[in-house]
Design a protein around this motif. Structure first.
Motif, PDB file in Angstrom:
ATOM      1  N   ARG A 236       0.832  -1.196   0.000  1.00  9.82           N
ATOM      2  CA  ARG A 236       0.000   0.000   0.000  1.00  9.82           C
ATOM      3  C   ARG A 236       0.873   1.254   0.000  1.00  9.82           C
ATOM      4  N   GLU A 237       0.693   2.113   1.039  1.00 12.04           N
ATOM      5  CA  GLU A 237       1.477   3.351   1.049  1.00 12.04           C
ATOM      6  C   GLU A 237       2.827   3.187   1.729  1.00 12.04           C
ATOM      7  N   VAL A 238       3.138   1.976   2.214  1.00  6.83           N
ATOM      8  CA  VAL A 238       4.391   1.748   2.936  1.00  6.83           C
ATOM      9  C   VAL A 238       5.484   1.362   1.931  1.00  6.83           C
ATOM     10  N   PRO A 239       6.544   2.162   1.818  1.00 12.80           N
ATOM     11  CA  PRO A 239       7.606   1.833   0.863  1.00 12.80           C
ATOM     12  C   PRO A 239       8.430   0.640   1.340  1.00 12.80           C
ATOM     13  N   ALA A 240       9.126   0.047   0.415  1.00  9.84           N
ATOM     14  CA  ALA A 240       9.982  -1.094   0.750  1.00  9.84           C
ATOM     15  C   ALA A 240      11.078  -0.665   1.716  1.00  9.84           C
ATOM     16  N   ALA A 241      11.375  -1.550   2.663  1.00  6.48           N
ATOM     17  CA  ALA A 241      12.449  -1.280   3.623  1.00  6.48           C
ATOM     18  C   ALA A 241      13.804  -1.320   2.921  1.00  6.48           C
ATOM     19  N   ASP A 242      14.760  -0.705   3.541  1.00  5.16           N
ATOM     20  CA  ASP A 242      16.132  -0.668   3.009  1.00  5.16           C
ATOM     21  C   ASP A 242      16.800  -2.023   3.263  1.00  5.16           C
ATOM     22  N   HIS A 243      16.699  -2.922   2.282  1.00  3.15           N
ATOM     23  CA  HIS A 243      17.265  -4.263   2.458  1.00  3.15           C
ATOM     24  C   HIS A 243      18.782  -4.224   2.594  1.00  3.15           C
ATOM     25  N   ASP A 244      19.412  -3.282   1.912  1.00  2.00           N
ATOM     26  CA  ASP A 244      20.875  -3.188   2.023  1.00  2.00           C
ATOM     27  C   ASP A 244      21.292  -2.897   3.454  1.00  2.00           C
ATOM     28  N   ALA A 245      20.491  -2.075   4.155  1.00  2.00           N
ATOM     29  CA  ALA A 245      20.816  -1.752   5.547  1.00  2.00           C
ATOM     30  C   ALA A 245      20.694  -2.993   6.432  1.00  2.00           C
ATOM     31  N   ILE A 246      19.662  -3.820   6.185  1.00  2.00           N
ATOM     32  CA  ILE A 246      19.516  -5.057   6.961  1.00  2.00           C
ATOM     33  C   ILE A 246      20.676  -5.993   6.671  1.00  2.00           C
ATOM     34  N   VAL A 247      21.010  -6.125   5.407  1.00  2.00           N
ATOM     35  CA  VAL A 247      22.143  -6.985   5.023  1.00  2.00           C
ATOM     36  C   VAL A 247      23.409  -6.509   5.705  1.00  2.00           C
ATOM     37  N   HIS A 248      23.608  -5.210   5.740  1.00  2.00           N
ATOM     38  CA  HIS A 248      24.800  -4.648   6.395  1.00  2.00           C
ATOM     39  C   HIS A 248      24.877  -5.077   7.859  1.00  2.00           C
ATOM     40  N   VAL A 249      23.750  -5.029   8.559  1.00  2.00           N
ATOM     41  CA  VAL A 249      23.728  -5.439   9.966  1.00  2.00           C
ATOM     42  C   VAL A 249      24.050  -6.926  10.095  1.00  2.00           C
ATOM     43  N   LEU A 250      23.451  -7.747   9.245  1.00  2.00           N
ATOM     44  CA  LEU A 250      23.705  -9.192   9.304  1.00  2.00           C
ATOM     45  C   LEU A 250      25.175  -9.508   9.037  1.00  2.00           C
ATOM     46  N   LEU A 251      25.755  -8.827   8.067  1.00  2.00           N
ATOM     47  CA  LEU A 251      27.170  -9.058   7.772  1.00  2.00           C
ATOM     48  C   LEU A 251      28.059  -8.580   8.920  1.00  2.00           C
ATOM     49  N   ALA A 252      27.678  -7.477   9.536  1.00  2.00           N
ATOM     50  CA  ALA A 252      28.467  -6.967  10.665  1.00  2.00           C
ATOM     51  C   ALA A 252      28.423  -7.949  11.837  1.00  2.00           C
ATOM     52  N   VAL A 253      27.256  -8.530  12.105  1.00  2.00           N
ATOM     53  CA  VAL A 253      27.143  -9.511  13.176  1.00  2.00           C
ATOM     54  C   VAL A 253      27.939 -10.764  12.840  1.00  2.00           C
ATOM     55  N   SER A 254      27.890 -11.186  11.579  1.00  2.00           N
ATOM     56  CA  SER A 254      28.669 -12.345  11.156  1.00  2.00           C
ATOM     57  C   SER A 254      30.156 -12.126  11.394  1.00  2.00           C
ATOM     58  N   GLN A 255      30.644 -10.933  11.032  1.00  2.00           N
ATOM     59  CA  GLN A 255      32.053 -10.631  11.231  1.00  2.00           C
ATOM     60  C   GLN A 255      32.383 -10.490  12.713  1.00  2.00           C
ATOM     61  N   LEU A 256      31.444  -9.939  13.492  1.00  2.00           N
ATOM     62  CA  LEU A 256      31.656  -9.804  14.938  1.00  2.00           C
ATOM     63  C   LEU A 256      31.842 -11.181  15.582  1.00  2.00           C
ATOM     64  N   LEU A 257      31.046 -12.161  15.155  1.00  2.00           N
ATOM     65  CA  LEU A 257      31.191 -13.513  15.688  1.00  2.00           C
ATOM     66  C   LEU A 257      32.550 -14.103  15.339  1.00  2.00           C
ATOM     67  N   ALA A 258      33.065 -13.757  14.178  1.00  2.00           N
ATOM     68  CA  ALA A 258      34.384 -14.251  13.791  1.00  2.00           C
ATOM     69  C   ALA A 258      35.491 -13.568  14.570  1.00  2.00           C
ATOM     70  N   ASP A 259      35.332 -12.267  14.827  1.00  2.00           N
ATOM     71  CA  ASP A 259      36.398 -11.480  15.449  1.00  2.00           C
ATOM     72  C   ASP A 259      36.460 -11.616  16.962  1.00  2.00           C
ATOM     73  N   ILE A 260      35.312 -11.819  17.603  1.00  4.39           N
ATOM     74  CA  ILE A 260      35.251 -11.837  19.071  1.00  4.39           C
ATOM     75  C   ILE A 260      34.812 -13.228  19.530  1.00  4.39           C
ATOM     76  N   PRO A 261      35.744 -14.132  19.779  1.00 10.23           N
ATOM     77  CA  PRO A 261      35.372 -15.511  20.128  1.00 10.23           C
ATOM     78  C   PRO A 261      34.649 -15.621  21.464  1.00 10.23           C
ATOM     79  N   GLU A 262      34.728 -14.600  22.317  1.00 10.13           N
ATOM     80  CA  GLU A 262      34.081 -14.670  23.630  1.00 10.13           C
ATOM     81  C   GLU A 262      32.561 -14.541  23.562  1.00 10.13           C
ATOM     82  N   ILE A 263      32.005 -14.160  22.428  1.00 10.65           N
ATOM     83  CA  ILE A 263      30.555 -13.965  22.351  1.00 10.65           C
ATOM     84  C   ILE A 263      29.841 -15.308  22.479  1.00 10.65           C
TER      85      ILE A 263
END
Length: 895
Positions: free
Chosen positions: A649-676
């Motif tokens: 309807r009147e709701v525009p599509a969300a910024d998928h690139d921004a969501i992807v960016h967050v997911l990739l950042a979390v993926s890298q955080l898990l790789a970089d910080i083994p204590e998580i």
């Protein structure tokens, strides 16, 4: 992982049964009888007690057998008491035996370890202990105590359960299903799923691999072998233990929701395999994948002689998420001219109950013109025309390749011949329309998994690098403070340093006046939250107030919050309040992004619908890191909220690139910080303008359960990147290849001279398909390595100017190299630099030797190999080729 000596397990020239017996119904007697009935190689019996076994001599021990035969057996099947197993393995090793099936059960941990230590000096492979055994029907090898033999076929069945193996064998024999291999892994002390997958992936007799799994011991080994096998042939999995209880004591929403069975689903998807849930589905999907694997149809057309059968098929399609194709207008006109006036005029295509064979054939001819769809033929028997005649009429057309027709003949005796003809023609056949539709849905799911393996991610997705130094300082500060759970401000700071956008947060003492002062500083409206190390979910105790517009509202909210918390969790330590601006982005969605650690597969990432009702809504999907842009988008797409994120309807599509960016950042955080140990971003507010983390929670563990080394799939090895001066001071970067390099790699290929391509690939080629590029760039760093040489051009763009690749065998004994330099960069020592990089890597990785095949006229490559110390010999199979070999582990025994 290793396939070493598995040929002795699966295709032995001689077999000895140790513990062979004449006592009816004993394990030793059953194994002996099964082998004696069909095995065509040398067969020997060993038992300390004198006995006669059908006129065959029984050796009192292994030494007597070796003295008589001049050597030990290639394969031994051990049916003795558990205590005797380690000694027998040691003795077999000295006699040259290379594989053993240990039927014996009840080995203690000490006995099992002694067995493995006895086998290790001889690399003697062990199937079991507590294994029913194995069957290789085309050899007549039945080294098991299964109650029946298996028919030859092209399916391999590997089971972790012995009892299921016996039942499955009986079930398959009753339906005429044959096997290339049929085996019980038992306790997997040595040979496990990874080893067997590696062997079967390259076995020419195996068309598809079926697995029954209860647990995975080595996730990375399993995933590496599964991904390799699934690229070659269908791998279908059924797993027990689907109803695992959640982690009730988890400190995050993610930890509470990420059950191990859901993680297993994510692993299966990532490996390109297919998971089913019943034994019937296991074989029906195997048949369809084996015959229909190249079919890319997304939709289905139902052709039937009965309205009821068509409705059943349509309902089954709706339940399975399969779309029934809309018939093209021109096709409807052609069907109108062919069919009676009372045909259904839609899909399902009901051609009426009196349809003769010719009507079926002509209707099928028309329907197959709609290229985007497969056709399910559903036929109910009638007294007017026999099902056999209909099958005979349509099979020549239906059996054409590529396959686009599957069938369901309703009934039993009246359609048995039609079914037989159908299966003989290679057309998948099912007892009911529901079974057929379900199998088709499995095909679609399998094709999606395969497509994900080949998807090209966007280049350079993150755009910014995490601040690893400050992240480590923060983690070490929290642990040194004797804590494992980060406060909300600390959690958000860690995420900010990792590249996740977060709201600014002020921390104040537990005094309402301090909250008011902070709110005045931040600016209204504001959110205040309780700050306590003892409160896991703040909303549960009334510890969150939103959208406060003035000092009086903040004062009242803070006072009431302290009172509610004191009533609902009186023992909680209150450290203060957090105050942050009230963010109300227009058209926003509340999401959750989280991470936890699975006991089998290690770190796992969660995405879904967020907010305070996250557990109730339970709209989430899981994925194994490391992620790239394609995998992140696939993770998003597996949730229900993904449809809302596309806009409506009147709701525009969300910024998928921004969501992807967050997911990739979390993926890298898990790789970089083994204590998580656990991580929650909830809610992550997303709209068309971007994403912002409003709340976060992170729990650490000194045991370091995360980190790239604990990923089930080896992460990108950033530590192998190096930069060095090169031609006239130009800096050249040597780095492992990435999936994002596909387009850059294609440009590199197009800038090679045809003669250079011929020297490298032994053929003249001027193009590479996407599937080939995907295999070159989306590599498994656990068993393959490719390094690129890149430079930055005058426009600041990275260019690939050379590539070297080393592919190791599963035993890591030998790696085959391939190297090529962009044609305009030859003569600048780049080939030597690349080869030196690969050799250093392989040597450090424990590879025994590196080898390569070089054209005889490729003098430049031959000279380069000699300068690196390779021995050059004539290729044993082709006089136009040369064989180059370089030992890497000086002083170690060569295989």
């Amino acid at each position: 992982m290793s396939t070493r000596h598995l040929d002795s397990l699966f295709s032995p020239r001689s077999v000895a049964v140790i513990g062979a017996s004449d006592r009816p119904h004993s394990v030793g007697n059953t194994v002996w009888s099964n082998l004696q009935a069909s095995y065509r190689g040398e067969l020997h019996a060993v038992n300390i007690d004198p006995m006669a076994l059908g006129g065959q001599p029984v050796f009192p021990d292994l030494q007597a057998l070796a003295a008589q035969c001049g050597k030990g057996p290639e394969l031994a099947v051990i049916c003795t008491p558990a205590a005797a197993v380690p000694g027998l393995i040691a003795e077999l090793g000295t006699l040259g035996t290379r594989a053993a099936v240990v039927i014996s059960a009840g080995l203690t941990p000490a006995q099992k370890q002694a067995m493995l230590e006895a086998a290790r000096p001889y690399t003697l492979r062990i199937l079991g202990p507590n294994s029913i055994g194995l069957l290789v029907p085309h050899l007549g090898l039945n080294a098991s105590f299964a109650p029946a033999n298996a028919a030859p076929g092209q399916l391999a069945f590997v089971s972790q359960s012995g009892s299921l193996m016996s039942g499955m064998l009986d079930w398959a024999n009753s339906r005429g299903i044959g096997f290339s291999h049929f085996l019980s892994l038992g306790e997997q002390a040595d040979v496990d799923f990874g080893d067997v997958l590696d062997f079967l992936a390259s076995d020419p007799r195996t068309r598809a691999i079926l697995l029954y799994i209860e647990s995975i011991e080595s996730a990375r080994k399993f995933m590496s072998a599964a991904r390799a096998a699934a690229r070659n042939k269908p791998v279908i999995v059924i797993k027990a233990g689907q109803s695992v209880l959640g982690q009730q004591a988890a400190a995050s929403h993610t930890g509470a929701m990420a059950g191990s069975d859901a993680v297993f689903d994510a692993a299966i998807s990532r490996a390109g395999m297919l998971r089913v849930h019943t034994l019937l589905q296991l074989f029906s999907s195997a048949e369809l994948l084996a015959r229909f694997r190249d079919n890319r149809s997304e939709k289905l057309i139902v052709l039937t002689n009965g309205g009821g059968a068509g409705v059943i098929a349509a309902d089954a399609a709706a339940n399975a998420g399969i779309e029934l194709a809309e018939l093209e207008p021109g096709l409807v006109e052609q069907l109108d001219a062919l069919l009676p006036a009372n045909w259904s005029h839609g899909n399902p295509v009901d051609i009426v109950g009196d349809a003769p064979p010719q009507r079926y054939l002509e209707a099928l001819q028309l329907l197959l013109k709609q290229r985007d769809s497969a056709v399910l033929l559903v036929q109910a028997p009638t007294a007017i025309v026999s099902s056999t005649e209909i099958a005979q009429a349509v099979l020549p057309l239906a059996s054409q390749r590529p396959s686009r027709v599957l069938a369901s003949w309703l009934g039993s005796g009246m359609v048995s011949e039609a079914r037989r003809l159908c299966r003989g023609a290679g057309i998948p056949d099912y007892n009911t329309p529901e079974e057929a539709v379900r199998a088709f849905s499995f095909l679609r799911q399998y094709q999606r998994h395969q497509a994900e393996l080949m998807e090209m991610p966007n280049a350079d997705p993150l755009g910014s690098q995490p601040d690893l130094t400050r992240m480590r300082e923060l983690v070490e500060f929290v642990l040194a403070d004797g804590r494992e759970v980060l406060s909300e401000p600390e959690s958000k700071e860690l995420l900010r340093l990792a590249g996740v956008p977060v709201t600014p947060t002020r921390v104040v003492p537990p005094e309402p006046e301090a909250a008011v002062y902070a709110a005045e500083t931040v600016g209204y409206p504001v959110v205040i939250k309780i700050l306590s190390p003892d409160i896991v979910h703040k909303s549960d105790v009334g510890g969150v107030r939103l959208n406060l517009h003035g000092a009086s509202e903040v004062m009242a909210a803070a006072e009431a919050m302290l009172q509610r918390v004191a009533e609902r969790q009186p023992g909680a330590r209150i450290e203060g309040f957090t105050v942050q601006p009230m963010v109300q982005p227009l058209h926003s969605h509340e999401l959750i992004v989280g991470a936890s650690v699975d006991p089998q597969f290690g770190p796992v990432i969660l995405f879904g619908a967020g907010g305070v009702s996250v557990e109730v809504v339970a709209d989430r999907a899981l994925a194994l890191p490391p992620l790239n842009t394609s995998l992140a988008r696939s993770l998003i797409g597996r949730t229900r909220i993904a449809k809302l994120l596309q806009g409506y309807r009147e709701v525009p599509a969300a910024d998928h690139d921004a969501i992807v960016h967050v997911l990739l950042a979390v993926s890298q955080l898990l790789a970089d910080i083994p204590e998580i140990a656990e991580l929650d971003i909830n809610p992550l507010m997303v709209n068309h303008e971007g994403a912002l983390a409003l709340d976060a929670r992170v729990r650490l563990s000194r045991a370091k359960p995360a980190g790239a080394s604990n990923f089930a799939i080896r992460a990108y090895p950033r530590h192998l990147i190096e930069t060095q001066p090169w031609d006239q001071g130009t800096l050249v970067t040597l780095r492992p290849i990435r999936p994002e390099d596909e387009l850059r790699h294609l440009d590199f290929f197009h800038r090679l001279d045809p003669e250079d391509v011929r020297m490298r690939m032994f053929s003249a080629r001027r193009s590479l398909e996407h599937s080939e590029l995907a295999r070159l760039t989306q590599i498994d760093y656990e068993r393959e390595m490719a390094f690129l040489a890149t430079i930055t051009n005058a426009d600041g763009v990275e260019e690939t100017i050379g590539s070297v690749r080393g592919i190791s065998d599963p035993n890591n004994e030998e790696a085959e190299f391939a190297v090529i330099v962009r044609s305009d960069m030859k003569g600048k020592h780049l080939g030597w630099i690349l080869m030196d990089k690969l050799i250093r890597y392989l040597r450090a990785n424990g590879t025994q030797r590196v080898v390569g095949t070089i054209l005889r006229e490729n003098s430049g490559m031959l000279d380069l190999a000699r300068s690196l110390g390779f021995e050059i010999k004539r290729h044993p199979e082709d006089p136009d080729l040369r064989w180059a070999e370089l030992p890497l582990q000086t002083g170690q025994a060569q295989a």
